[in-house]
Scaffold this active site. Structure first.
Site, PDB file in Angstrom:
ATOM      1  N   ASP A 158       0.828  -1.194   0.000  1.00 49.04           N
ATOM      2  CA  ASP A 158       0.000   0.000   0.000  1.00 49.04           C
ATOM      3  C   ASP A 158       0.868   1.252   0.000  1.00 49.04           C
ATOM      4  O   ASP A 158       2.061   1.215   0.347  1.00 49.04           O
ATOM      5  CB  ASP A 158      -0.908  -0.005   1.234  1.00 49.04           C
ATOM      6  CG  ASP A 158      -2.202   0.779   1.035  1.00 49.04           C
ATOM      7  OD1 ASP A 158      -2.304   1.519   0.034  1.00 49.04           O
ATOM      8  OD2 ASP A 158      -3.107   0.646   1.882  1.00 49.04           O
ATOM      9  N   ASP A 198     -10.719   2.302  -2.866  1.00 50.76           N
ATOM     10  CA  ASP A 198     -11.158   2.006  -1.496  1.00 50.76           C
ATOM     11  C   ASP A 198     -12.677   1.974  -1.396  1.00 50.76           C
ATOM     12  O   ASP A 198     -13.213   1.522  -0.380  1.00 50.76           O
ATOM     13  CB  ASP A 198     -10.617   3.070  -0.541  1.00 50.76           C
ATOM     14  CG  ASP A 198      -9.139   2.885  -0.242  1.00 50.76           C
ATOM     15  OD1 ASP A 198      -8.605   1.786  -0.482  1.00 50.76           O
ATOM     16  OD2 ASP A 198      -8.509   3.857   0.222  1.00 50.76           O
TER      17      ASP A 198
END
Length: 697
Positions: free
Chosen positions: A456, A519
């Site tokens: 990430d 997301d």
């Protein structure tokens, strides 16, 4: 070996590159660098020579240039007024470059052929090589450039390519724009006169624009019409500048970097641009997408594999994870059929919230007193593999790493620094930082049975300090670390994530096995995000989770079946709190996961056909086809006036043969499915269906 006649030279100074469905022709008919002759449907050598003889713009006024919109790699000097692909400055201030006639070379490798055109500058010690490569069985042309300096110079701009598009009426631009939580939204607009710019200054590819675009004549549809599309295989700052010139020609310059200078070269120095890729299709946007998907499968390091169903624990436990609650979730995940258990943020250092711990990549002893070993062993005994979340490029000021190495972060000395999410970005372009980063990841993978890493990156770089190449060094540093890890740990698979879809491009897909598009896991929103994603990238690369309702971002409450059917059109994952699901929900999830395992070879490796768009229909639909099997997804997002969803027509099927519904046993002639379609009986808000059809032998 490459296919025959991929690159030919039918006459001096004319070269033809061929793909299965297109031809790309260049010639030295300009001033010095080549000019674009043809990019489109396949042509023979005689036609290529005739096209090269067509004179440029006979009605050109004295204010216009015969070169603008035609050159493959224009510089910023001479009889040129369009934006350049190349701009250099020598120490004495000279900016003009003129090239001697090129020396051409055709080289071939395993499945590819490459044309190299080598130029020497007339008076300075500078060489330019333009590279063109075609690949067996793929409808793509790869282009990039190399500069070799025999004396010091500043590279202010060096694009990967200048793509010159054929003149068409009503040129229309398709691009993928967005923001956090709303990435890869399809935008189609008429190209205005002048410049249109896309790009990112956010260290990574960025959420605002994806480095892909397409141009058509305004009339192309999903299934018909000519479409020219271009992508950049690069994960750093980038730009794409399209320009409609006064002569109505359209040119698109694509490259790394967003502001000059791009690099400083010493004598003996070299600069190679990232690869830009072009696709021509006469089968509309659908045909172009399928060409891009085949290319992505070629680029991806494990493109031939079938990806497992994963469970990610983030939304269930957040930062408050420990060995006990991860074990409980792993039991639930295995029971519904998940094959990969991924533990997310909060397992390391003093990471109890987002204020501390990034950079201290050892298990939190209070949460994992015996390390990660017991959890991994238990996950393995449950029949799953183990995966883990990391954010390697980041550091919290409240961390042992930062206290030991405060100089490792991007910052401007003497100025206040900017923190986002209570964290700073490590300067991965520094060799000692890159070596440390690789070292702890290598140790983590060497010491544990880890099958999957979610990499990430949750904030862009600010305050980068001096130096023109920091963004390039950062991207290249990430590439180098991933390449080393893949080489040393060939069984580990990687996912790219950057606050959702801020690092989605062909450059990162050459090093990772899938990407996180957004997301935002709301299924209704994902229909739009995933449609845009599919214009350039395949389902095999797209992680899609089923999460809880109401969704944390939108509040939408959608049936579990609808959420699953949306996620099942990509690489299926589950991200909800399984402890909060009812027994009936877990049973339904197990059935849907079992169905996905049956259809995923078709979804992940088949050819996509978008049937109805969520942008124009309340009943979007798509299908994947592979061999004698077709999987049709249909959703009714919003019911209106008591009208059922129309059948999904499968016009792409061959006209003969009979198809069988795998669930009901009903048979249908191919002509019926092509003309009438698959009627799933959707009649209420958030109805959805998956239909599996198999061709009867």
């Amino acid at each position: 070996m490459p296919e025959a006649d991929q690159v030919t030279r039918p006459a001096p100074g004319i070269w033809v590159l061929r793909t299965p469905g297109s031809a790309y022709v260049v010639s030295t008919g300009g001033e010095d660098v080549p000019v674009a002759v043809h990019w489109g449907a396949g042509v023979d050598d005689a036609t290529a020579v005739a096209l090269a003889a067509v004179p440029p713009d006979p009605q050109r006024a004295s204010w216009e240039s015969p070169l603008d919109g035609r050159e493959e790699y224009p510089s910023d000097s001479g009889l040129r007024f369009a934006e350049p692909a190349l701009a250099v400055r020598f120490p004495d201030g000279q900016r003009t470059v003129r090239w001697q006639p090129p020396v051409d070379e055709v080289v071939a490798g395993d499945g590819w052929s490459e044309l190299r055109l080598r130029f020497h500058e007339l008076t300075r010690q500078l060489r330019l090589t333009l590279h063109y490569r075609v690949l067996d069985g793929l409808d793509v042309v790869e282009r990039w450039a190399t500069l070799d300096a025999g004396e010091p110079l500043e590279v202010r701009r060096a694009d990967s390519a200048a793509w010159c598009l054929p003149r068409r009426d009503g040129q229309r631009l398709s691009s993928l724009h967005g923001r956090w939580g709303a990435e890869t939204q399809v935008q189609r607009t008429t190209l205005p006169a002048g410049r249109t710019g896309l790009g990112s200054r956010r260290t990574t590819t960025g959420p605002a624009h994806n480095p892909w675009f397409a141009v058509d004549d305004g009339a192309a549809s999903e299934t018909a019409g000519e479409v020219w599309s271009v992508a950049l295989a690069w994960s750093g700052t980038w730009h794409a500048d399209l320009e409609v010139l006064p002569n109505h020609r359209v040119t698109a310059r694509v490259g790394a970097g967003h502001e000059e200078p791009l690099a400083h070269l010493d004598a003996g120095g070299s600069f190679t641009t990232p690869v830009s890729v072009g696709v021509f299709s006469d089968g509309g946007f659908g045909g172009a997408s399928r060409a891009w998907h085949r290319y992505a499968h070629h680029v991806m390091p494990s493109g031939g594999e079938t990806r497992p169903v994963l469970y990610n624990s983030w939304e269930a436990t957040g930062f408050q994870l420990d060995e006990a609650n991860q074990l409980a979730l792993a039991e639930r995940a295995a029971a519904i059929g998940c094959e990969l258990f991924v533990m997310d943020d909060g397992w390391f250092g003093k990471r109890v919230d987002d204020h501390a711990g990034l950079g201290d990549w050892t298990p939190n002893p209070d949460r994992f007193p015996d390390g990660l070993g017991p959890l991994i062993k238990h996950v393995t005994r449950l029949g799953m593999r183990f995966g883990i979340w990391v954010e390697p490029e980041m550091v919290n000021p409240d961390s042992d790493l930062y206290r030991a190495h405060p100089d490792w972060v991007y910052a401007t000395p003497g100025y206040p620094r900017h923190e986002l999410r209570n964290q700073l970005v490590l300067d991965v372009g520094r060799p000692e930082v890159a070596e440390w980063l690789h070292g702890w990841l290598d140790a983590l993978l060497s010491g544990h049975d880890i099958a999957f890493v979610k990499w990430d990156m949750n904030r862009p770089v600010t305050d980068p300090g001096p130096g023109p190449q920091w963004a390039q060094r950062h991207a290249e540093g990430v590439y180098t670390i991933l390449d080393r890890l893949r080489r040393d740990h060939p069984g580990v698979r990687f996912e790219s994530c950057a606050s959702g879809g801020s690092r989605v491009d062909l450059g990162i897909l050459a090093r990772t096995d899938q990407v996180w598009p957004s997301d935002n896991t709301d299924a209704a929103d994902r229909l739009h995000i995933q449609e845009g994603f599919s214009l350039a990238y395949p389902a095999r690369a797209m992680t899609a989770w089923v999460t809880d309702a109401p969704n944390f971002l939108t509040g939408h409450r959608l049936p579990l079946r609808f959420r699953f059917h949306v996620a099942m059109s990509g690489v299926l994952g589950v991200g909800g709190d399984l402890n909060a699901w009812t027994a009936d929900e877990r049973a339904e999830a197990a059935q849907l996961i079992a169905l996905y395992k049956q259809i995923r070879p078709v979804v992940q490796h088949g050819e996509l056909h978008r049937l109805r768009s969520p942008r124009t229909s309340t009943a979007p639909a798509l299908a994947y086809a592979r061999g004698d099997e077709v999987v049709v997804f249909q959703w009714l997002h919003r019911h209106r006036f008591g009208e059922p969803a129309p059948p999904a027509r499968l016009a792409f099927l061959p006209p003969d043969g009979t198809w069988v519904d795998a669930e009901t046993g009903a048979t249908f002639p191919a002509g019926y499915l092509r003309v009438h379609g698959v009627d799933a009986g959707l009649s209420r808000d958030h109805d959805s269906a998956v239909t599996v059809l198999r061709r009867r032998s």
